[in-house]
Write an enzyme that holds these catalytic residues in place. Sequence first.
Site, PDB file in Angstrom:
ATOM      1  N   HIS A   1      -3.192   7.553   1.917  1.00  0.00           N
ATOM      2  CA  HIS A   1      -3.580   6.243   1.389  1.00  0.00           C
ATOM      3  C   HIS A   1      -4.972   5.932   1.925  1.00  0.00           C
ATOM      4  O   HIS A   1      -5.259   6.145   3.106  1.00  0.00           O
ATOM      5  CB  HIS A   1      -2.574   5.187   1.846  1.00  0.00           C
ATOM      6  CG  HIS A   1      -3.062   3.786   1.642  1.00  0.00           C
ATOM      7  ND1 HIS A   1      -3.561   3.346   0.428  1.00  0.00           N
ATOM      8  CD2 HIS A   1      -3.159   2.729   2.501  1.00  0.00           C
ATOM      9  CE1 HIS A   1      -3.928   2.081   0.558  1.00  0.00           C
ATOM     10  NE2 HIS A   1      -3.699   1.684   1.797  1.00  0.00           N
TER      11      HIS A   1
ATOM     12  N   CYS B   1       0.818  -1.221   0.000  1.00  0.00           N
ATOM     13  CA  CYS B   1       0.000   0.000   0.000  1.00  0.00           C
ATOM     14  C   CYS B   1       0.852   1.271   0.000  1.00  0.00           C
ATOM     15  O   CYS B   1       0.363   2.339  -0.370  1.00  0.00           O
ATOM     16  CB  CYS B   1      -0.957   0.006   1.178  1.00  0.00           C
ATOM     17  SG  CYS B   1      -2.128  -1.355   1.119  1.00  0.00           S
TER      18      CYS B   1
ATOM     19  N   ASN C   1     -10.000   0.119  -0.656  1.00  0.00           N
ATOM     20  CA  ASN C   1      -8.538   0.209  -0.573  1.00  0.00           C
ATOM     21  C   ASN C   1      -7.957  -0.352  -1.879  1.00  0.00           C
ATOM     22  O   ASN C   1      -8.005  -1.554  -2.106  1.00  0.00           O
ATOM     23  CB  ASN C   1      -8.061  -0.581   0.640  1.00  0.00           C
ATOM     24  CG  ASN C   1      -6.551  -0.541   0.818  1.00  0.00           C
ATOM     25  OD1 ASN C   1      -5.828  -0.095  -0.067  1.00  0.00           O
ATOM     26  ND2 ASN C   1      -6.081  -1.023   1.957  1.00  0.00           N
TER      27      ASN C   1
HETATM   28  N1  ACO Z   1     -18.818  -8.255   8.205  1.00  0.00           N
HETATM   29  C1  ACO Z   1     -19.346  -8.520   9.406  1.00  0.00           C
HETATM   30  N2  ACO Z   1     -18.625  -8.929  10.453  1.00  0.00           N
HETATM   31  C2  ACO Z   1     -17.291  -9.039  10.290  1.00  0.00           C
HETATM   32  C3  ACO Z   1     -16.659  -8.758   9.055  1.00  0.00           C
HETATM   33  C4  ACO Z   1     -17.479  -8.364   7.999  1.00  0.00           C
HETATM   34  N3  ACO Z   1     -16.992  -8.060   6.784  1.00  0.00           N
HETATM   35  N4  ACO Z   1     -15.339  -8.960   9.198  1.00  0.00           N
HETATM   36  C5  ACO Z   1     -15.126  -9.352  10.463  1.00  0.00           C
HETATM   37  N5  ACO Z   1     -16.304  -9.390  11.122  1.00  0.00           N
HETATM   38  C6  ACO Z   1     -16.551  -9.760  12.501  1.00  0.00           C
HETATM   39  C7  ACO Z   1     -15.491 -10.653  13.073  1.00  0.00           C
HETATM   40  O1  ACO Z   1     -15.725 -12.004  12.721  1.00  0.00           O
HETATM   41  C8  ACO Z   1     -15.645 -10.421  14.543  1.00  0.00           C
HETATM   42  O2  ACO Z   1     -16.750 -11.161  15.018  1.00  0.00           O
HETATM   43  P1  ACO Z   1     -16.700 -11.842  16.481  1.00  0.00           P
HETATM   44  O3  ACO Z   1     -16.559 -10.689  17.423  1.00  0.00           O
HETATM   45  O4  ACO Z   1     -18.011 -12.533  16.519  1.00  0.00           O
HETATM   46  O5  ACO Z   1     -15.505 -12.728  16.446  1.00  0.00           O
HETATM   47  C9  ACO Z   1     -16.023  -8.949  14.621  1.00  0.00           C
HETATM   48  O6  ACO Z   1     -16.515  -8.593  13.314  1.00  0.00           O
HETATM   49  C10 ACO Z   1     -14.863  -8.054  14.968  1.00  0.00           C
HETATM   50  O7  ACO Z   1     -13.754  -8.432  14.153  1.00  0.00           O
HETATM   51  P2  ACO Z   1     -12.422  -7.627  14.144  1.00  0.00           P
HETATM   52  O8  ACO Z   1     -11.518  -8.137  13.065  1.00  0.00           O
HETATM   53  O9  ACO Z   1     -11.875  -7.538  15.506  1.00  0.00           O
HETATM   54  O10 ACO Z   1     -13.015  -6.204  13.712  1.00  0.00           O
HETATM   55  P3  ACO Z   1     -12.365  -4.820  13.798  1.00  0.00           P
HETATM   56  O11 ACO Z   1     -13.219  -3.919  14.594  1.00  0.00           O
HETATM   57  O12 ACO Z   1     -10.911  -4.886  14.123  1.00  0.00           O
HETATM   58  O13 ACO Z   1     -12.495  -4.351  12.288  1.00  0.00           O
HETATM   59  C11 ACO Z   1     -11.098  -4.148  10.350  1.00  0.00           C
HETATM   60  C12 ACO Z   1     -11.862  -5.097  11.256  1.00  0.00           C
HETATM   61  C13 ACO Z   1     -12.097  -3.231   9.658  1.00  0.00           C
HETATM   62  C14 ACO Z   1     -10.366  -4.969   9.287  1.00  0.00           C
HETATM   63  C15 ACO Z   1     -10.132  -3.345  11.217  1.00  0.00           C
HETATM   64  O14 ACO Z   1      -9.344  -4.182  12.003  1.00  0.00           O
HETATM   65  C16 ACO Z   1      -9.245  -2.490  10.397  1.00  0.00           C
HETATM   66  O15 ACO Z   1      -9.682  -1.528   9.807  1.00  0.00           O
HETATM   67  N6  ACO Z   1      -7.944  -2.809  10.372  1.00  0.00           N
HETATM   68  C17 ACO Z   1      -7.008  -2.078   9.570  1.00  0.00           C
HETATM   69  C18 ACO Z   1      -6.760  -2.940   8.410  1.00  0.00           C
HETATM   70  C19 ACO Z   1      -6.677  -2.222   7.134  1.00  0.00           C
HETATM   71  O16 ACO Z   1      -7.140  -1.129   6.913  1.00  0.00           O
HETATM   72  N7  ACO Z   1      -6.044  -2.903   6.240  1.00  0.00           N
HETATM   73  C20 ACO Z   1      -5.880  -2.424   4.942  1.00  0.00           C
HETATM   74  C21 ACO Z   1      -4.603  -2.912   4.403  1.00  0.00           C
HETATM   75  S1  ACO Z   1      -3.285  -2.198   5.274  1.00  0.00           S
HETATM   76  C22 ACO Z   1      -3.281  -0.684   4.824  1.00  0.00           C
HETATM   77  O17 ACO Z   1      -3.617  -0.400   3.713  1.00  0.00           O
HETATM   78  C23 ACO Z   1      -2.898   0.278   5.846  1.00  0.00           C
END
Ligand code: ACO
EC number: 2.3.1.180
Length: 326
Positions: free
Chosen positions: A253, A115, A283
């Site tokens: 980004h 990224c 993204n």
């Molecule tokens: N729809 C519904 N529920 C979901 C989804 C979805 N698409 N994905 C995960 N969940 C659920 C999980 O299973 C979990 O359920 P549980 O509590 O029953 O186990 C719950 O949601 C919470 O999951 P987490 O992964 O802890 O959710 P979080 O609040 O951390 O959000 C996310 C996930 C959006 C990916 C977040 O961690 C994030 O934004 N991380 C940054 C990652 C990112 O932006 N990456 C991009 C690439 S890197 C870059 O470009 C910088």
Amino acid sequence: MTKIRSVVLGCGSYLPEQVVTNAQLAARIDTSDEWIVQRTGIRERHIAAEGEFTSHLAIKAAQAALTDAGLDAQSIDLIVLATSTPDNTFPATAVAVQHALGINHGAAFDLQAVCSGFVFALATADNFLRTGAFKRALVIGAETFSRILDWNDRGTCVLFGDGAGAVVLEAQEQPGQAATDRGIVTTHLRSDGRHKAKLFVDGGPSSTQTVGHLRMEGREVFKHAVGMITDVIVDAFEATGLNADRIDWFVPHQANKRIIDASAHKLHIAPEKVVLTVDRHGNTSAASIPLALSVARKDGRIKRGDMVLLEAMGGGFTWGSALVRW
Ligand code: ACO
């Protein structure tokens, strides 16, 4: 004392035709529009058609950037293309772009920093232009992340999209004042391989002989993102004597609206200066910054003379910033 700076002459972008909304994803996997919007700010993304490759998107973005610059492709002597989703393991996707543009002089190569790829490519081209090795560069970010997603993994497949963006840079003599010169005034790049298992693709030519799928520990990425992004922006401010008040546009980004909002807040960058496209593009990895630049140029926000702050963070981890006076 005058300085050679890499001045942006034009920018352009291309998005594949097909748009996939959160509701369409929710019809296929266990997710919802509400969950995706609340956690990421993403509402829809573009997905490349069958047979549409990263190079095809990159060629269209490059042509748009050349048109915006009012330049013929023959005046380009360097192409640096940032991608983690090349058409083939080799040759570089950049040479496919070079060939399609009818260029057979100078050099073209790919750069891989996930990224952060566009910021790394911009810094690389800038260094070549400032040494006098090349005169005019096309810097491209192009991705088809849809091809490396596990469409059954709801934790990752909802986050990404396909697209490409490009800028044309030219080496120009400037007065040598960071506060007023046009062009790239500073770039700062970092990486830390201790985090390599937090965001990776579980395949490759040397390890599995397969393409593999994107795997991510989302919470771990989130935890590090804001600190890394703001650190490298503070480096840019310290190197130039500029500060948040002197920034006209913040073009980060586009991974996640929560990361962008938190970074802008921590740096005291006013929300109206933040260019946001993650809602419509998702993204798009290395393509996200030039896509956002292109949107803000077309709608008249970014104007000649504006100070634009770019930043990115991604797999590796890699992260970086650039300050560019348009
Ligand atoms: N729809 C519904 N529920 C979901 C989804 C979805 N698409 N994905 C995960 N969940 C659920 C999980 O299973 C979990 O359920 P549980 O509590 O029953 O186990 C719950 O949601 C919470 O999951 P987490 O992964 O802890 O959710 P979080 O609040 O951390 O959000 C996310 C996930 C959006 C990916 C977040 O961690 C994030 O934004 N991380 C940054 C990652 C990112 O932006 N990456 C991009 C690439 S890197 C870059 O470009 C910088």
